[in-house]
Design an enzyme around this catalytic site. Structure first.
Site, mmCIF file in Angstrom:
data_model
loop_
_atom_site.group_PDB
_atom_site.id
_atom_site.type_symbol
_atom_site.label_atom_id
_atom_site.label_comp_id
_atom_site.label_asym_id
_atom_site.label_seq_id
_atom_site.Cartn_x
_atom_site.Cartn_y
_atom_site.Cartn_z
ATOM 1 N N TYR A 148 -15.528 -71.108 81.657
ATOM 2 C CA TYR A 148 -14.450 -71.086 82.644
ATOM 3 C C TYR A 148 -15.015 -70.571 83.961
ATOM 4 C CZ TYR A 148 -10.051 -69.640 84.922
ATOM 5 O OH TYR A 148 -9.006 -69.466 85.795
ATOM 6 N N ASP B 148 -22.655 -68.051 86.989
ATOM 7 C CA ASP B 148 -21.336 -67.455 87.186
ATOM 8 C C ASP B 148 -21.278 -66.184 86.340
ATOM 9 O OD1 ASP B 148 -18.735 -66.690 87.410
ATOM 10 O OD2 ASP B 148 -17.859 -68.603 86.781
ATOM 11 N N LYS C 187 -14.700 -59.292 88.664
ATOM 12 C CA LYS C 187 -14.271 -58.306 87.663
ATOM 13 C C LYS C 187 -14.861 -56.904 87.878
ATOM 14 C CE LYS C 187 -12.480 -61.805 84.604
ATOM 15 N NZ LYS C 187 -12.966 -63.175 84.614
#
Ligand SMILES: *Cc1c(COP(=O)(O)O)cnc(C)c1O
Length: 434
Positions: free
Chosen positions: A144, A239, A268
């Site tokens: 994702y 990523d 995050k």
């Protein structure tokens, strides 16, 4: 504080928020039942709106690596807020933040702050297309990369596939620009480059896949990607929105994979619980962003003082306390315990973990890609989820997510988890394999 009931909140929420939530997984569609509403959090615990205390293994998908409401971070944010929340003008702390990331992440010569992982990836992809003049991006099924159009594509059947959209509203053009192959399948990547190499701007990968549950890269996979992209003049984008500063005090690519990607996205953990993410990489690429280069990118709240204060303080505390070894130990104790208890009860559960991040996959076999993950029993997972929740433990409300240990978790939490899990296993209802 007034007590509220989660059921009542969910009814109210569904009237005014689509599905009652601001991000789909929170609706508990993967496990059924009424979603939890959190009233507050402190350290590794969260308190629900109806007054229950839960040990939290979501930790905002890993962002709260130091636990909730850490005093020093709260103070840093308060202090920043007292000096002005946003200016639309450059601030000194943004420079500190960029310098910090550049000093800590090999291959990150320059960095730009954005507000979410989605934005960081959007920028990385546009930059890759802008500097190569190519249109296609290769991604891996089950990884994702946020909710922008060209990465909301899943693979169709077959090994090398043009993707199919995994969302309404994504144009066929966007889908055509995305190639999707199985994670951990270097041969499929080679085939994709053999067929389309001169049109591929970038390969984007989560070095450790975290969005189909925790799936580590196979031996040589990431090095192979580095080699293939280099040979074909495509960029390699790691990523690391989950990975970065989660498995150790830098990027996964540098600490564990021994590769230098062209671009890295972070999010995050680096935001300390506020909306903050970053894209960085080789200077020759990063200089192609506006205003020095032709690839446009901007943001009213980018480098926001509150977010940067929380991020910098988190990095300070991580540097000082280096909780990674301890989190890894707790994580492996938990994973071994889960797999052992499940085996004793004859249950198909394989707990995969790395450095404090774990997924109990409801299957007998190791999970190496999305096809393996899809073989899991989501019905069994739902029972485990609700069994643990009833016993005061909050894990991800979906089989296809990671769980996170924070620096605030203790060995006693792991013991309590395993006791609860043992009890859950002893009280399972028969489940459908459907
Ligand atoms: C969470 C995540 C994103 C998206 O970040 P948001 O801040 O939710 O937009 C992108 N990539 C990866 C690997 C992620 O885990």
């Amino acid at each position: 504080m007034k007590k509220t009931c989660c059921d009542e909140l969910f009814s109210r929420a569904k009237r005014v928020i689509p599905g009652g939530v601001n991000s789909p997984v929170r609706a508990f569609n993967g496990v059924g039942g009424t979603p939890v509403f959190v009233a507050s959090g402190k350290r590794q615990k969260i308190r629900t709106a109806d007054g229950r205390t839960l040990t939290d293994y979501c930790c905002s998908w890993g962002a709260m690596i130091l636990g909730h409401a850490r005093g020093e971070i709260v103070s840093a944010v308060k202090c920043a807020a007292a000096h002005g929340s946003t200016f639309g003008i450059a601030t000194p702390a943004e420079v500190d933040f960029a310098e910090r990331l550049v000093s800590l992440v090999p291959g990150m010569d320059m960095v730009r702050a954005v507000n979410s992982g989605t934005e960081a990836v959007m920028t990385a992809l546009r930059l890759a297309r802008g500097v190569t003049g190519r249109t296609r991006v290769l991604k891996f099924d089950g990884c994702y990369h946020g909710h922008s159009d060209t990465v909301l594509v899943k693979s169709g059947s077959g090994v090398l596939t043009m993707g199919a959209s995994s969302s309404a509203g994504v144009t066929p053009g966007a889908v055509a620009d995305t190639l999707v192959v199985p994670y951990n399948d270097l041969t499929a990547v080679e085939q994709a480059f053999a067929a389309h190499g001169d049109t591929i701007a970038a390969v984007i990968v989560e070095p450790v896949a975290g969005n189909m549950g925790l799936v580590p890269p196979g031996e040589g996979f990431l090095k192979g990607l580095r080699k293939i992209t280099k040979n074909f003049g495509a960029l390699l984008i790691c990523d690391e929105v989950i990975n970065g500063f989660r498995f150790g005090f830098s990027s996964y690519s540098a600490l564990y994979a021994g590769i230098t990607p062209d671009l890295i996205t972070l999010g995050k953990v680096i935001g300390g619980g506020l909306p903050l993410a970053a894209v960085g990489g080789r200077a020759k690429w990063m200089r192609q962003l506006a205003p020095t280069g032709p690839v446009y990118q901007a943001g009213t709240l980018s480098g926001n003082p509150l977010a940067v204060a929380a991020g910098l303080k988190t990095l300070d505390l991580l540097a000082r306390e280096q909780p990674y070894g301890r989190m890894a130990e707790l994580g492996s104790a938990l994973a071994v315990g889960i797999s052992t208890i499940a085996a004793e009860h004859g249950l198909p559960v394989t707990c995969q973990s790395f450095n404090g991040v774990f997924t109990p996959f409801c299957t007998d076999a190791p999970v190496q890609d999305l096809a393996d993950a899809k073989a899991c029993s989501t019905a069994l997972y739902a029972q485990i989820f609700h069994g643990l929740l009833d016993r005061g433990i909050y894990i991800a409300p979906s089989q296809f997510e990671c769980n996170f240990i924070s620096a605030a978790h203790s060995a006693a939490d792991v013991d309590a988890f395993l006791d609860a899990f043992e009890d859950v296993c002893a009280h399972l209802e028969p489940w459908d394999e459907a």
